[in-house]
Design a protein around this motif. Structure first.
Motif, PDB file in Angstrom:
ATOM      1  N   ARG A  25      10.449  -7.402 -25.702  1.00  0.00           N
ATOM      2  CA  ARG A  25       9.957  -6.439 -24.716  1.00  0.00           C
ATOM      3  C   ARG A  25       9.675  -7.117 -23.382  1.00  0.00           C
ATOM      4  O   ARG A  25       9.976  -6.586 -22.322  1.00  0.00           O
ATOM      5  CB  ARG A  25       8.663  -5.817 -25.249  1.00  0.00           C
ATOM      6  CG  ARG A  25       8.537  -4.348 -25.421  1.00  0.00           C
ATOM      7  CD  ARG A  25       9.753  -3.516 -25.322  1.00  0.00           C
ATOM      8  NE  ARG A  25      10.064  -2.989 -26.612  1.00  0.00           N
ATOM      9  CZ  ARG A  25      11.209  -3.180 -27.253  1.00  0.00           C
ATOM     10  NH1 ARG A  25      12.181  -3.863 -26.701  1.00  0.00           N
ATOM     11  NH2 ARG A  25      11.408  -2.675 -28.439  1.00  0.00           N
ATOM     12  N   ASP A 136       0.340   1.884 -31.548  1.00  0.00           N
ATOM     13  CA  ASP A 136       0.955   3.198 -31.769  1.00  0.00           C
ATOM     14  C   ASP A 136       0.723   3.713 -33.178  1.00  0.00           C
ATOM     15  O   ASP A 136       0.861   4.906 -33.441  1.00  0.00           O
ATOM     16  CB  ASP A 136       2.464   3.101 -31.506  1.00  0.00           C
ATOM     17  CG  ASP A 136       3.135   2.080 -32.399  1.00  0.00           C
ATOM     18  OD1 ASP A 136       3.954   2.456 -33.238  1.00  0.00           O
ATOM     19  OD2 ASP A 136       2.820   0.874 -32.296  1.00  0.00           O
ATOM     20  N   VAL A 163      -1.439  -3.465 -26.974  1.00  0.00           N
ATOM     21  CA  VAL A 163      -0.024  -3.159 -26.768  1.00  0.00           C
ATOM     22  C   VAL A 163       0.628  -2.514 -27.989  1.00  0.00           C
ATOM     23  O   VAL A 163       0.111  -2.588 -29.114  1.00  0.00           O
ATOM     24  CB  VAL A 163       0.809  -4.429 -26.411  1.00  0.00           C
ATOM     25  CG1 VAL A 163       0.188  -5.222 -25.295  1.00  0.00           C
ATOM     26  CG2 VAL A 163       1.010  -5.309 -27.623  1.00  0.00           C
ATOM     27  N   SER A 164       1.727  -1.875 -27.713  1.00  0.00           N
ATOM     28  CA  SER A 164       2.659  -1.537 -28.775  1.00  0.00           C
ATOM     29  C   SER A 164       3.986  -2.136 -28.345  1.00  0.00           C
ATOM     30  O   SER A 164       4.643  -1.630 -27.443  1.00  0.00           O
ATOM     31  CB  SER A 164       2.801  -0.027 -28.942  1.00  0.00           C
ATOM     32  OG  SER A 164       3.962   0.212 -29.730  1.00  0.00           O
ATOM     33  N   SER A 167       6.840   0.497 -28.912  1.00  0.00           N
ATOM     34  CA  SER A 167       7.086   1.592 -27.968  1.00  0.00           C
ATOM     35  C   SER A 167       6.909   1.176 -26.510  1.00  0.00           C
ATOM     36  O   SER A 167       7.025   1.990 -25.609  1.00  0.00           O
ATOM     37  CB  SER A 167       6.228   2.812 -28.321  1.00  0.00           C
ATOM     38  OG  SER A 167       4.987   2.424 -28.828  1.00  0.00           O
ATOM     39  N   ILE A 169       4.190   0.021 -24.862  1.00  0.00           N
ATOM     40  CA  ILE A 169       2.894   0.245 -24.200  1.00  0.00           C
ATOM     41  C   ILE A 169       2.218  -1.105 -23.942  1.00  0.00           C
ATOM     42  O   ILE A 169       2.224  -1.976 -24.812  1.00  0.00           O
ATOM     43  CB  ILE A 169       1.957   1.105 -25.097  1.00  0.00           C
ATOM     44  CG1 ILE A 169       2.651   2.401 -25.507  1.00  0.00           C
ATOM     45  CG2 ILE A 169       0.628   1.385 -24.398  1.00  0.00           C
ATOM     46  CD1 ILE A 169       1.961   3.119 -26.655  1.00  0.00           C
ATOM     47  N   GLY A 170       1.646  -1.253 -22.737  1.00  0.00           N
ATOM     48  CA  GLY A 170       0.852  -2.455 -22.453  1.00  0.00           C
ATOM     49  C   GLY A 170       1.655  -3.700 -22.117  1.00  0.00           C
ATOM     50  O   GLY A 170       1.094  -4.798 -22.042  1.00  0.00           O
TER      51      GLY A 170
END
Ligand code: GTP
Length: 602
Positions: A25, A136, A163-164, A167, A169-170
């Protein structure tokens, strides 16, 4: 790049907590790799790693990130392996960076490898940013896990990044935390070159590739370099960075991480932890070295078909070229013929190498019982202490009358387990001659610390632990040293013939139990023959356990009434195929799997 705009970091985590996904990511969100080139687990380069879902070679990637302060930063991520067998690789890559992201699965919490890896980061003086992953998922509980990180590890987690990785996030918060919370490296551009040799591997196109971290000075193309430990000199062919594919650059300055190639013949010529300097006007003092990775588990690898010995030699030589921690030497066994005695960092390392030989080189193998290194102290003259011999193979155990005493390697094991399975775990450790050192609780999980003989762990301890705890326990260990104990060599005799490949070192008090178990197992594993076969376990000349495999009464084809020829033929073919996986010992065929299965204790 000037030092202020560099951040070097690694990600430490327990297996499956999402380290690789987060790395992917970070790479993706900074457009380091175009979306169409993005494949999952980018940093796990070898197929076998991908299949097993474990990261083996430390990999690295350079990310350019434009931060909220408007400046562009170079972020160097060194990926570290998560499994216990590769702890040494964790420690070496830690020394090349200044900070760590501590990734903890917020649905699970701190695990044994979280602890082991974070302690290495602390030892390397890292600034550590806790990252709570998988937010998540409905079971995510960030408050509880943050508190646990503070309680168990003692790191302030008020500002843990949530975080995810899955997905996305963060991810931005994580990148900002790297820039604002991790320190920039230090180093002197004008000082003599000091580069740390972090890793090296063999690349089919480039030859040996060396991963370096520049501490002081500048590394340039065409420079002549010296490896301070080995004294070898080479001209630098290429210099580059990983984006994550290799991209050439003209030079690397202090704080930077990249690779070089020079006309280095084999990985063995590059010692991890060595200091690289320039041949002329080089550094006087090397950097503090790393702990070298020593093989701790040994076993014999023999081809099932003895005609494949040369092919096996070729395969082993090729694999060793790319793996400096895998050692081998030729071995001959009365029972198994020509093969190799090989040294590994642990059982997983052993399995990976064995799998690769079987799969990539198509050679069927007989693997003998894994053994640790014993220290055998010989009797000297006139009560003087004699010399110490390192015993890598039970078959080489000297005559007991000449031996004064033996020492075996011990480990400190940390096991984390939900309360309800604690009883079973303590029993398992007790059964393996463990001594409890500590028992503490964090929430509904217990942490048990045991002093255990490595010998009792290398074989099937991890499998047993997983099975008695339904997979909920996590485990990590460190070697602590050697201790004297009453150890003996137990031989196995099949049809009165000793089978050297089945001899094992055992504790004297457990010899009868182990001997009986092995004889019973072998009785089931060895097919019946036309004659009766005694199977015995012995110490010295003394038999301590015995089973008898009854003789075969009927010909396998007898039940075919002579009429059905196709069925008869099929049976015979099946028998022949089965034979191929067997080795003959005297008059007895022993199947390949027996060498490992006989040692499993259930
Ligand atoms: P090793 O490389 O084997 O050490 O494991 P790892 O720590 O790198 O874990 P990895 O990234 O392979 O993730 C383990 C599993 O968790 C995978 O199935 C991921 O898809 C999943 N996973 C990772 N991050 C998240 C997340 O944020 N949410 C959810 N739901 N799953 C995630």
């Amino acid at each position: 790049t000037d030092l202020k705009h560099i951040r070097n970091f690694s990600i430490v985590a327990h297996i499956d907590h999402g380290k690789s996904t987060l790395a992917d990511r970070l790479i993706q969100s900074t457009n380091t790799v175009a979306d169409r080139d993005m494949k999952e687990q980018l940093l796990d380069s070898m197929d076998i790693e991908r299949e097993r879902g474990i990261t083996i070679k430390a990999n690295t990637v350079r990310i350019d990130y434009q931060a909220k302060d408007g400046e562009t930063y170079v972020l160097n991520l060194i990926d570290t392996p998560g499994h216990v067998d590769f702890a040494y690789e964790v420690s070496r890559s830690m020394r090349a960076v200044e900070g760590s992201l501590l990734v903890v699965d917020s649905t699970q919490g701190v695990e044994a490898q979280t602890l082991a890896n974070v302690y290495q980061a602390i030892e390397a003086d890292h600034e550590i940013v806790p990252v709570l992953n998988k937010i998540d998922l409905p079971a995510s509980d960030c408050d509880r896990v943050a508190e646990q990180i503070e309680d168990v590890i003692g790191i302030d987690s008020t500002d843990a990044v949530q975080v995810s990785a899955k997905s996305g996030i963060g991810i931005e918060d994580t990148l900002e935390a790297i820039v604002t919370r991790l320190p920039a490296p230090t180093g002197d551009r004008d000082a003599p070159l000091k580069a740390m040799l972090v890793d090296s591997w063999y690349d089919a196109y480039l030859g040996v590739v060396v991963l370096v971290r520049i501490m002081d000075g500048t590394l340039r193309k065409g420079q002549r370099i010296t490896m301070m430990q080995t004294g070898a000199n080479y001209p630098v062919d290429r210099i580059g960075v990983f984006r994550p594919e290799m991209a050439q650059v003209d030079e690397l300055g202090p704080g930077e991480i990249g690779f070089i190639t020079a006309s280095i013949k084999q990985v063995r010529d590059t010692k991890v932890g060595d200091t690289i300097t320039t041949e002329k006007k080089g550094a006087e003092e090397p950097l503090e070295g790393f702990k070298p990775s020593q093989p701790v588990v040994f076993c014999g690898l023999f081809p099932v078909d003895s005609a494949e010995f040369e092919d096996l030699r070729g395969a082993i030589e090729k694999l060793a070229l790319n793996d400096a921690s895998f050692s081998y030497e030729m071995e001959t066994s009365a029972a198994l013929g020509f093969g190799f005695r090989c040294g590994f960092l642990g059982l997983l390392h052993l399995e990976v190498i064995r799998d690769r030989i079987e799969r990539e080189y198509n050679i069927e193998l007989i693997t003998t019982a894994p053994s640790v290194i014993y220290h055998v102290y010989m009797k000297g003259k006139d009560n003087e202490p004699g010399e110490m011999i390192e015993l890598h193979n039970p078959a080489d155990m000297p005559d007991l009358s000449k031996v004064d005493h033996l020492e075996e390697p011990r480990i400190k094991a940390t096991i984390m387990v939900p309360d309800e399975y604690l009883g079973d775990v303590l029993k398992l450790c007790q059964d393996r001659r463990g001594i409890q050192e500590d028992l503490t609780y964090a929430g509904s999980r217990a942490m048990a610390v045991y002093d255990l003989p490595l010998n009792e762990v290398v074989f099937d301890f991890y499998d047993r632990l997983k099975s008695v705890t339904k997979g909920y326990a996590s485990f990590d260990y460190q070697m602590t040293g050697y201790r004297e104990d009453t150890l003996v060599k137990m031989s196995i005799l099949v049809n009165e013939e000793p089978v050297d490949a089945l001899s094992v070192m055992v504790h004297r008090d457990r010899a009868e139990l182990r001997g009986r178990a092995m004889c019973e197992k072998l009785k089931d594993l060895i097919p019946r023959h036309m004659f009766k076969i005694p199977i015995q376990a012995a110490i010295g000349g003394k038999v301590i356990a015995r089973e008898t495999l009854a003789a075969l009464r009927k010909d396998v084809t007898a039940k075919c009434y002579g009429g059905d020829m196709t069925r008869k033929k099929k049976l015979l073919e099946k028998q022949k195929a089965g034979k191929k996986k067997m080795r003959q010992f005297g008059k007895v065929d022993i199947p390949q799997e027996a060498f490992i299965s006989a040692l499993k204790m259930d």
